[in-house]
Design a protein around this motif. Structure first.
Motif, PDB file in Angstrom:
ATOM      1  N   UNK A 301     -20.768  -5.102   0.543  1.00  0.00           N
ATOM      2  CA  UNK A 301     -20.204  -5.002  -0.798  1.00  0.00           C
ATOM      3  C   UNK A 301     -19.077  -6.012  -0.977  1.00  0.00           C
ATOM      4  N   UNK A 302     -19.045  -6.655  -2.126  1.00  0.00           N
ATOM      5  CA  UNK A 302     -17.995  -7.634  -2.398  1.00  0.00           C
ATOM      6  C   UNK A 302     -16.690  -6.925  -2.698  1.00  0.00           C
ATOM      7  N   UNK A 303     -15.593  -7.722  -2.668  1.00  0.00           N
ATOM      8  CA  UNK A 303     -14.275  -7.146  -2.952  1.00  0.00           C
ATOM      9  C   UNK A 303     -14.243  -6.557  -4.350  1.00  0.00           C
ATOM     10  N   UNK A 304     -14.891  -7.238  -5.310  1.00  0.00           N
ATOM     11  CA  UNK A 304     -14.908  -6.745  -6.684  1.00  0.00           C
ATOM     12  C   UNK A 304     -15.526  -5.354  -6.759  1.00  0.00           C
ATOM     13  N   UNK A 305     -16.580  -5.111  -5.982  1.00  0.00           N
ATOM     14  CA  UNK A 305     -17.294  -3.839  -6.050  1.00  0.00           C
ATOM     15  C   UNK A 305     -16.479  -2.702  -5.464  1.00  0.00           C
ATOM     16  N   UNK A 306     -15.445  -3.036  -4.678  1.00  0.00           N
ATOM     17  CA  UNK A 306     -14.636  -1.994  -4.066  1.00  0.00           C
ATOM     18  C   UNK A 306     -13.320  -1.750  -4.796  1.00  0.00           C
ATOM     19  N   UNK A 307     -13.147  -2.361  -5.954  1.00  0.00           N
ATOM     20  CA  UNK A 307     -11.932  -2.131  -6.733  1.00  0.00           C
ATOM     21  C   UNK A 307     -12.100  -0.880  -7.586  1.00  0.00           C
ATOM     22  N   UNK A 308     -11.111   0.014  -7.504  1.00  0.00           N
ATOM     23  CA  UNK A 308     -11.132   1.231  -8.313  1.00  0.00           C
ATOM     24  C   UNK A 308      -9.746   1.446  -8.917  1.00  0.00           C
ATOM     25  N   UNK A 309      -9.727   2.180 -10.009  1.00  0.00           N
ATOM     26  CA  UNK A 309      -8.484   2.569 -10.668  1.00  0.00           C
ATOM     27  C   UNK A 309      -8.281   4.077 -10.492  1.00  0.00           C
ATOM     28  N   UNK A 310      -7.033   4.464 -10.259  1.00  0.00           N
ATOM     29  CA  UNK A 310      -6.678   5.881 -10.202  1.00  0.00           C
ATOM     30  C   UNK A 310      -5.402   6.097 -10.999  1.00  0.00           C
ATOM     31  N   UNK A 311      -5.036   7.358 -11.205  1.00  0.00           N
ATOM     32  CA  UNK A 311      -3.832   7.672 -11.979  1.00  0.00           C
ATOM     33  C   UNK A 311      -2.824   8.330 -11.050  1.00  0.00           C
ATOM     34  N   UNK A 312      -1.665   7.693 -10.911  1.00  0.00           N
ATOM     35  CA  UNK A 312      -0.610   8.250 -10.052  1.00  0.00           C
ATOM     36  C   UNK A 312       0.176   9.297 -10.825  1.00  0.00           C
ATOM     37  N   UNK A 313       0.331  10.468 -10.210  1.00  0.00           N
ATOM     38  CA  UNK A 313       1.037  11.565 -10.882  1.00  0.00           C
ATOM     39  C   UNK A 313       2.324  11.954 -10.182  1.00  0.00           C
ATOM     40  N   UNK A 314       2.539  11.471  -8.947  1.00  0.00           N
ATOM     41  CA  UNK A 314       3.748  11.875  -8.222  1.00  0.00           C
ATOM     42  C   UNK A 314       4.051  10.893  -7.106  1.00  0.00           C
ATOM     43  N   UNK A 315       5.337  10.859  -6.722  1.00  0.00           N
ATOM     44  CA  UNK A 315       5.803  10.037  -5.609  1.00  0.00           C
ATOM     45  C   UNK A 315       6.897  10.810  -4.901  1.00  0.00           C
ATOM     46  N   UNK A 316       6.946  10.726  -3.575  1.00  0.00           N
ATOM     47  CA  UNK A 316       7.914  11.529  -2.829  1.00  0.00           C
ATOM     48  C   UNK A 316       8.347  10.795  -1.562  1.00  0.00           C
ATOM     49  N   UNK A 317       9.587  11.051  -1.147  1.00  0.00           N
ATOM     50  CA  UNK A 317      10.081  10.488   0.109  1.00  0.00           C
ATOM     51  C   UNK A 317       9.463  11.196   1.315  1.00  0.00           C
ATOM     52  N   UNK A 318       8.935  12.385   1.087  1.00  0.00           N
ATOM     53  CA  UNK A 318       8.330  13.142   2.193  1.00  0.00           C
ATOM     54  C   UNK A 318       6.899  13.523   1.830  1.00  0.00           C
TER      55      UNK A 318
END
Length: 391
Positions: A301-318
């Protein structure tokens, strides 16, 4: 009858406030749009700004300003970028405001790093022009303002401002009152980016009487990214990574501010930059010649075929459990990855940008500050790169 200096100051303050209240009411009727952003690299030329053991503030400021302008140009082609300086030259504080006004700027961002006489203080902060009720920020503002002494005939140019004078300092602080709420909104967004993208101390959004913000007829902020007088912070903010982080934080805040003010568009959030092809090649040994490519095209599979988008809902130090209450209705559905020393959590997946925007809209109904991120395989990549590869 003897009139005290305090009475004169109060009268002037009330007069200016009344005038600016009327000006604010008229400004609110104008359509808000971000068509031109003015980027101000603090200091320059014979004004080195703060000087650390290794770096000079003027050099850091200019590099970050140019990087920020490039990011805006690449990701927001509808926005015109104007610089107060693009080289190592000295520009007076009032002239910087004049440049912004002549360009009919909709936003003014002044880029600085902090410094004090001790190596202990640390942290990031964002400023708007205003009256510091506690007096804690007075010395910082006056220190920046004292560079007007390097300008010819500064007393006439700044209409009576006297270096070291608290009275003139307060009066000049009121001149940005008409744009204070919008300025504060951007400053808060910048500060949240600073604290989420670095481990530096959060010194908060502050008000102070910086003259560089005084003449700008638009929402304006001054950003202070760490202390060059602190050896540990100087090493980071002067490094390539530190300067990229500074520019990226400012861009992410700008993008959020633009979408909020215009009430349309999609917020663009840039993640930590990935290494270039040359850097990857230098870091990895060459592939042995005897290793053949897979015969089955479906497995290659090419690099283009492995690109996906997701939605980030949170970030944490732990690290958070996947069923954490922090994820609300998305408990148990998150994907975790680590970037910039933080644990980040995403939901959903889309193979095209159009599908991703639809996904983001659905997620934002539950989590209002959710935003898109892109991946090449399991590795996060800048959203702009993903869009070039897979629109």
């Amino acid at each position: 009858m003897k009139v005290s200096k305090h009475s004169v100051l109060v009268f002037c303050t009330l007069s200016i406030a009344c005038f600016l209240l009327l000006r604010t009411a008229n400004a609110q009727n104008a359509e808000i749009g971000i068509k031109t952003v003015v980027i101000d690299a603090g200091h320059g030329g014979h004004d080195a700004g703060a000087v650390g053991r290794i770096y000079k503030e003027k050099d850091i400021n200019l590099d970050v300003a140019l990087q920020l302008g490039k990011l805006i140009g690449e990701n927001c082609p509808d926005v015109k970028v104007v610089y107060t300086r693009k080289t190592d030259v000295f520009i007076g504080l009032a002239e910087r405001g004049d440049i912004a006004n002549k360009a009919k700027g909709d936003l003014f961002i002044s880029i600085h790093v902090n410094s004090v006489g001790s190596s202990t203080p640390s942290g990031v902060s964002a400023y708007v022009l205003g009256v510091d009720q506690t007096g804690k920020n007075l010395s910082e503002a006056m220190k920046e303002n004292d560079v007007i002494a390097l300008e010819d005939d500064y007393s006439a140019k700044y209409e009576g401002y006297k270096p070291g004078s608290a009275e003139s300092f307060i009066i000049f602080s009121l001149m940005q009152y008409a744009h204070q709420s919008q300025s504060y909104l951007l400053a808060d967004m910048v500060q949240r980016q600073f604290t989420s993208q670095t481990k530096m101390k959060d010194r908060g959004v502050r008000q102070a009487g910086f003259l560089v913000l005084w003449k700008t007829a638009m929402p304006s902020i001054l950003a202070e990214f760490g202390f060059i007088s602190n050896p540990a912070e100087e090493k980071f903010i002067g490094s390539k990574q530190g300067r990229q982080t500074y520019a990226r934080c400012l861009f992410n805040a700008f993008s959020e501010y633009k979408v909020r003010c215009e009430g349309r568009g999609t917020r663009i959030v840039l993640d930590e930059p990935q290494p270039s092809d040359e850097e990857r090649d230098a870091a990895q040994p060459a592939e042995p010649e005897e290793v053949a490519a897979p015969a089955d095209d479906a497995l290659a599979a090419s690099a283009d075929e492995r690109i996906v988008y997701r939605v980030q809902i949170a970030s944490s130090d732990r690290k958070l459990p996947k069923n954490s209450a922090s994820f609300g209705e998305y408990r148990g559905q998150v994907r975790e990855h680590v970037a910039g020393g933080k644990y980040k959590y995403c939901v959903g997946e889309a193979s095209s940008y159009r599908e991703a925007l639809s996904l983001q809209t659905r997620v934002r109904r539950k989590i209002g500050d959710a935003f898109l991120v892109a991946f090449l395989g399991d590795e996060p990549i800048p959203l702009s790169e993903a869009r070039r590869r897979r629109p």
